[in-house]
Write a protein that holds these residues in place. Structure first.
Motif, PDB file in Angstrom:
ATOM      1  N   GLY A   1     -25.137   4.932 -39.879  1.00  0.00           N
ATOM      2  CA  GLY A   1     -26.579   5.135 -39.866  1.00  0.00           C
ATOM      3  C   GLY A   1     -26.890   6.620 -39.787  1.00  0.00           C
ATOM      4  N   ARG A   2     -28.163   6.940 -39.698  1.00  0.00           N
ATOM      5  CA  ARG A   2     -28.584   8.344 -39.629  1.00  0.00           C
ATOM      6  C   ARG A   2     -29.539   8.577 -38.466  1.00  0.00           C
ATOM      7  NH1 ARG A   2     -27.924  11.465 -44.653  1.00  0.00           N
ATOM      8  NH2 ARG A   2     -29.901  12.501 -44.203  1.00  0.00           N
ATOM      9  N   ASP A   3     -29.521   7.674 -37.505  1.00  0.00           N
ATOM     10  CA  ASP A   3     -30.328   7.826 -36.294  1.00  0.00           C
ATOM     11  C   ASP A   3     -29.558   8.703 -35.314  1.00  0.00           C
ATOM     12  OD1 ASP A   3     -31.897   7.658 -34.059  1.00  0.00           O
ATOM     13  OD2 ASP A   3     -32.008   5.466 -34.012  1.00  0.00           O
ATOM     14  N   GLY A   4     -30.018   9.928 -35.148  1.00  0.00           N
ATOM     15  CA  GLY A   4     -29.315  10.888 -34.294  1.00  0.00           C
ATOM     16  C   GLY A   4     -29.857  10.979 -32.882  1.00  0.00           C
ATOM     17  N   ARG A   5     -30.593   9.986 -32.440  1.00  0.00           N
ATOM     18  CA  ARG A   5     -31.081   9.986 -31.055  1.00  0.00           C
ATOM     19  C   ARG A   5     -29.962   9.472 -30.151  1.00  0.00           C
ATOM     20  NH1 ARG A   5     -36.145   6.219 -31.646  1.00  0.00           N
ATOM     21  NH2 ARG A   5     -34.505   5.083 -32.762  1.00  0.00           N
ATOM     22  N   MET A   6     -29.440  10.337 -29.307  1.00  0.00           N
ATOM     23  CA  MET A   6     -28.295   9.986 -28.483  1.00  0.00           C
ATOM     24  C   MET A   6     -28.599  10.201 -27.003  1.00  0.00           C
ATOM     25  SD  MET A   6     -25.295  11.746 -30.824  1.00  0.00           S
ATOM     26  CE  MET A   6     -26.109  13.352 -30.772  1.00  0.00           C
ATOM     27  N   THR A   7     -27.756   9.607 -26.163  1.00  0.00           N
ATOM     28  CA  THR A   7     -27.862   9.767 -24.721  1.00  0.00           C
ATOM     29  C   THR A   7     -26.481   9.551 -24.121  1.00  0.00           C
ATOM     30  OG1 THR A   7     -29.079   9.047 -22.753  1.00  0.00           O
ATOM     31  CG2 THR A   7     -28.389   7.331 -24.275  1.00  0.00           C
ATOM     32  N   LEU A   8     -26.331   9.831 -22.842  1.00  0.00           N
ATOM     33  CA  LEU A   8     -25.073   9.609 -22.136  1.00  0.00           C
ATOM     34  C   LEU A   8     -25.212   8.397 -21.231  1.00  0.00           C
ATOM     35  CD1 LEU A   8     -24.148  13.269 -21.088  1.00  0.00           C
ATOM     36  CD2 LEU A   8     -23.115  11.933 -22.911  1.00  0.00           C
ATOM     37  N   ASP A   9     -24.220   7.483 -21.290  1.00  0.00           N
ATOM     38  CA  ASP A   9     -24.264   6.338 -20.387  1.00  0.00           C
ATOM     39  C   ASP A   9     -23.650   6.722 -19.042  1.00  0.00           C
ATOM     40  OD1 ASP A   9     -21.505   6.280 -20.672  1.00  0.00           O
ATOM     41  OD2 ASP A   9     -21.466   4.463 -21.910  1.00  0.00           O
ATOM     42  N   SER A  10     -23.525   5.775 -18.144  1.00  0.00           N
ATOM     43  CA  SER A  10     -23.054   6.058 -16.786  1.00  0.00           C
ATOM     44  C   SER A  10     -21.608   6.534 -16.751  1.00  0.00           C
ATOM     45  CB  SER A  10     -23.214   4.807 -15.914  1.00  0.00           C
ATOM     46  OG  SER A  10     -22.513   3.710 -16.480  1.00  0.00           O
ATOM     47  N   GLN A  11     -20.819   6.242 -17.802  1.00  0.00           N
ATOM     48  CA  GLN A  11     -19.423   6.687 -17.866  1.00  0.00           C
ATOM     49  C   GLN A  11     -19.256   7.999 -18.638  1.00  0.00           C
ATOM     50  OE1 GLN A  11     -20.079   3.185 -18.635  1.00  0.00           O
ATOM     51  NE2 GLN A  11     -19.751   2.960 -16.423  1.00  0.00           N
ATOM     52  N   GLY A  12     -20.357   8.575 -19.081  1.00  0.00           N
ATOM     53  CA  GLY A  12     -20.280   9.822 -19.820  1.00  0.00           C
ATOM     54  C   GLY A  12     -20.052   9.639 -21.304  1.00  0.00           C
ATOM     55  N   ASN A  13     -20.124   8.397 -21.787  1.00  0.00           N
ATOM     56  CA  ASN A  13     -19.967   8.144 -23.219  1.00  0.00           C
ATOM     57  C   ASN A  13     -21.238   8.526 -23.962  1.00  0.00           C
ATOM     58  OD1 ASN A  13     -17.333   6.899 -23.010  1.00  0.00           O
ATOM     59  ND2 ASN A  13     -18.379   5.132 -22.111  1.00  0.00           N
ATOM     60  N   LEU A  14     -21.059   9.149 -25.119  1.00  0.00           N
ATOM     61  CA  LEU A  14     -22.199   9.492 -25.963  1.00  0.00           C
ATOM     62  C   LEU A  14     -22.566   8.255 -26.776  1.00  0.00           C
ATOM     63  CD1 LEU A  14     -23.972  11.958 -26.673  1.00  0.00           C
ATOM     64  CD2 LEU A  14     -22.437  12.385 -28.602  1.00  0.00           C
ATOM     65  N   VAL A  15     -23.771   7.736 -26.573  1.00  0.00           N
ATOM     66  CA  VAL A  15     -24.178   6.481 -27.191  1.00  0.00           C
ATOM     67  C   VAL A  15     -25.564   6.619 -27.816  1.00  0.00           C
ATOM     68  CG1 VAL A  15     -22.815   5.096 -25.577  1.00  0.00           C
ATOM     69  CG2 VAL A  15     -25.207   5.620 -25.033  1.00  0.00           C
ATOM     70  N   THR A  16     -25.885   5.668 -28.678  1.00  0.00           N
ATOM     71  CA  THR A  16     -27.232   5.598 -29.243  1.00  0.00           C
ATOM     72  C   THR A  16     -28.182   5.018 -28.201  1.00  0.00           C
ATOM     73  OG1 THR A  16     -26.988   3.357 -30.106  1.00  0.00           O
ATOM     74  CG2 THR A  16     -26.199   5.165 -31.496  1.00  0.00           C
ATOM     75  N   LEU A  17     -29.453   5.023 -28.508  1.00  0.00           N
ATOM     76  CA  LEU A  17     -30.423   4.433 -27.579  1.00  0.00           C
ATOM     77  C   LEU A  17     -30.223   2.937 -27.426  1.00  0.00           C
ATOM     78  CD1 LEU A  17     -33.711   6.335 -28.542  1.00  0.00           C
ATOM     79  CD2 LEU A  17     -31.950   6.935 -26.851  1.00  0.00           C
ATOM     80  N   GLN A  18     -29.507   2.305 -28.382  1.00  0.00           N
ATOM     81  CA  GLN A  18     -29.202   0.879 -28.302  1.00  0.00           C
ATOM     82  C   GLN A  18     -27.848   0.630 -27.636  1.00  0.00           C
ATOM     83  OE1 GLN A  18     -30.171   2.357 -31.346  1.00  0.00           O
ATOM     84  NE2 GLN A  18     -32.291   1.853 -30.809  1.00  0.00           N
ATOM     85  N   GLY A  19     -27.172   1.690 -27.165  1.00  0.00           N
ATOM     86  CA  GLY A  19     -25.919   1.524 -26.446  1.00  0.00           C
ATOM     87  C   GLY A  19     -24.669   1.522 -27.293  1.00  0.00           C
ATOM     88  N   LYS A  20     -24.771   1.822 -28.581  1.00  0.00           N
ATOM     89  CA  LYS A  20     -23.585   1.870 -29.446  1.00  0.00           C
ATOM     90  C   LYS A  20     -22.928   3.240 -29.327  1.00  0.00           C
ATOM     91  CE  LYS A  20     -25.381  -1.499 -32.768  1.00  0.00           C
ATOM     92  NZ  LYS A  20     -26.515  -1.892 -31.902  1.00  0.00           N
ATOM     93  N   GLN A  21     -21.598   3.244 -29.240  1.00  0.00           N
ATOM     94  CA  GLN A  21     -20.866   4.486 -29.061  1.00  0.00           C
ATOM     95  C   GLN A  21     -20.874   5.317 -30.336  1.00  0.00           C
ATOM     96  OE1 GLN A  21     -17.060   2.911 -27.377  1.00  0.00           O
ATOM     97  NE2 GLN A  21     -17.588   4.194 -25.628  1.00  0.00           N
ATOM     98  N   VAL A  22     -21.104   6.611 -30.172  1.00  0.00           N
ATOM     99  CA  VAL A  22     -21.098   7.541 -31.297  1.00  0.00           C
ATOM    100  C   VAL A  22     -19.662   7.999 -31.531  1.00  0.00           C
ATOM    101  CG1 VAL A  22     -22.007   9.712 -32.184  1.00  0.00           C
ATOM    102  CG2 VAL A  22     -23.429   8.277 -30.712  1.00  0.00           C
ATOM    103  N   LEU A  23     -19.221   8.031 -32.785  1.00  0.00           N
ATOM    104  CA  LEU A  23     -17.845   8.383 -33.118  1.00  0.00           C
ATOM    105  C   LEU A  23     -17.715   9.860 -33.494  1.00  0.00           C
ATOM    106  CD1 LEU A  23     -16.725   5.273 -35.213  1.00  0.00           C
ATOM    107  CD2 LEU A  23     -16.777   5.596 -32.725  1.00  0.00           C
ATOM    108  N   ASP A  24     -16.529  10.392 -33.180  1.00  0.00           N
ATOM    109  CA  ASP A  24     -16.270  11.793 -33.505  1.00  0.00           C
ATOM    110  C   ASP A  24     -15.715  11.930 -34.919  1.00  0.00           C
ATOM    111  OD1 ASP A  24     -13.583  11.075 -33.432  1.00  0.00           O
ATOM    112  OD2 ASP A  24     -13.183  12.063 -31.514  1.00  0.00           O
ATOM    113  N   ALA A  25     -15.305  13.145 -35.289  1.00  0.00           N
ATOM    114  CA  ALA A  25     -14.835  13.406 -36.643  1.00  0.00           C
ATOM    115  C   ALA A  25     -13.568  12.649 -36.988  1.00  0.00           C
ATOM    116  CB  ALA A  25     -14.614  14.907 -36.833  1.00  0.00           C
ATOM    117  N   GLY A  26     -12.843  12.204 -35.958  1.00  0.00           N
ATOM    118  CA  GLY A  26     -11.634  11.426 -36.187  1.00  0.00           C
ATOM    119  C   GLY A  26     -11.846   9.933 -36.103  1.00  0.00           C
ATOM    120  N   GLY A  27     -13.094   9.502 -35.858  1.00  0.00           N
ATOM    121  CA  GLY A  27     -13.406   8.079 -35.786  1.00  0.00           C
ATOM    122  C   GLY A  27     -13.235   7.470 -34.416  1.00  0.00           C
TER     123      GLY A  27
END
Length: 247
Positions: A100-126
């Motif tokens: 997708g192209r929704d770049g609205r992100m946040t940090l969850d309680s474990q420090g994971n970078l996630v979307t506003l819907q809670g899906k984990q954002v992937l890095d350049a290596g997947g």
């Protein structure tokens, strides 16, 4: 059923499909990163042995409008807008990769970078991105997606990928797509000509006024199909009525 009835039926079918597409576009006109859908139709000319040929309308599916959406300033350091043809990648709790192209992100309680819907954002290596708790929101995201803390230390790099088969991917809502089973696992290839803009999000590329104009045109087409069908039915009733009269 004669040709006029088939013509009316074909027109009614494609107008219904068109209305579904336009309605979905309008419903997502404020969805960040959403890409509009465009219906495709084709004329089929049925050649008659005698008399004039008959033209039908065929539903040929739809395609994704990948044009750039307007960038909207938010000032949030965990927001990024995509400029170019690339796509961000995300992963749900079941390990399913989506784009997708929704770049609205946040940090969850474990420090994971996630979307506003809670899906984990992937890095350049997947792989999912996790940031140290002390980083907080005091981070910098460069044009190539590199995430750095306040001291300039590189923490991770957002993945931006080339998805040439996106037209064949399945919409799952929220402007996101998954790979159909028949295509197998996605091949995460970096898109080098796309840049990220921190503190912005990309808006939907749907133009509500244009979609409303399309909707009115579709409504007129549907009314023409209805009148054609009603005329055919009325003609058939008259024929049956005349045939039923005593000689």
């Amino acid at each position: 059923m004669d040709n006029s009835a088939y013509v009316a039926l074909s027109l009614s079918s494609v107008t219904r499909r068109s209305m579904e597409v336009v309605a979905n576009n309008l419903a997502n006109s404020n969805t960040a990163g959403f890409k509009g859908e465009r219906a495709m139709f084709e004329e089929y000319l049925h050649k008659q042995p005698e008399g004039e040929d008959v033209s039908f309308v065929l539903d040929k599916g739809s395609y994704l409008d990948t044009s750039q959406g307007m960038l909207q300033h938010t000032g949030n350091p965990l927001n990024v807008a995509i400029e170019g043809n690339g796509w961000m990648a995300y992963q749900d709790n079941n390990g399913v990769t989506m784009f997708g192209r929704d770049g609205r992100m946040t940090l969850d309680s474990q420090g994971n970078l996630v979307t506003l819907q809670g899906k984990q954002v992937l890095d350049a290596g997947g792989a999912p991105i996790a940031l140290p708790p002390e980083a907080g929101s005091d981070i910098t995201i460069s044009k190539d997606g590199m995430i750095s803390d306040a001291q300039g230390n590189n923490l991770a790099q957002l993945g931006v990928f080339d998805v040439p088969d996106i037209q064949g991917y399945q919409r799952i809502g929220g402007g996101m797509f998954t790979v159909p089973e028949e295509l197998g696992q996605p091949n995460l290839v970096p898109e080098m000509n796309t840049k990220l803009v921190q503190g912005f999000v990309e808006g939907s590329n749907v133009q509500p006024i244009v979609e409303l104009t399309r909707m009115m045109s579709i409504q007129k087409s549907y009314e023409r199909a209805s009148k054609l069908s009603e005329g055919h039915n009325e003609l058939r009733k008259n024929v049956i009525s005349r045939l039923g009269r005593p000689a």
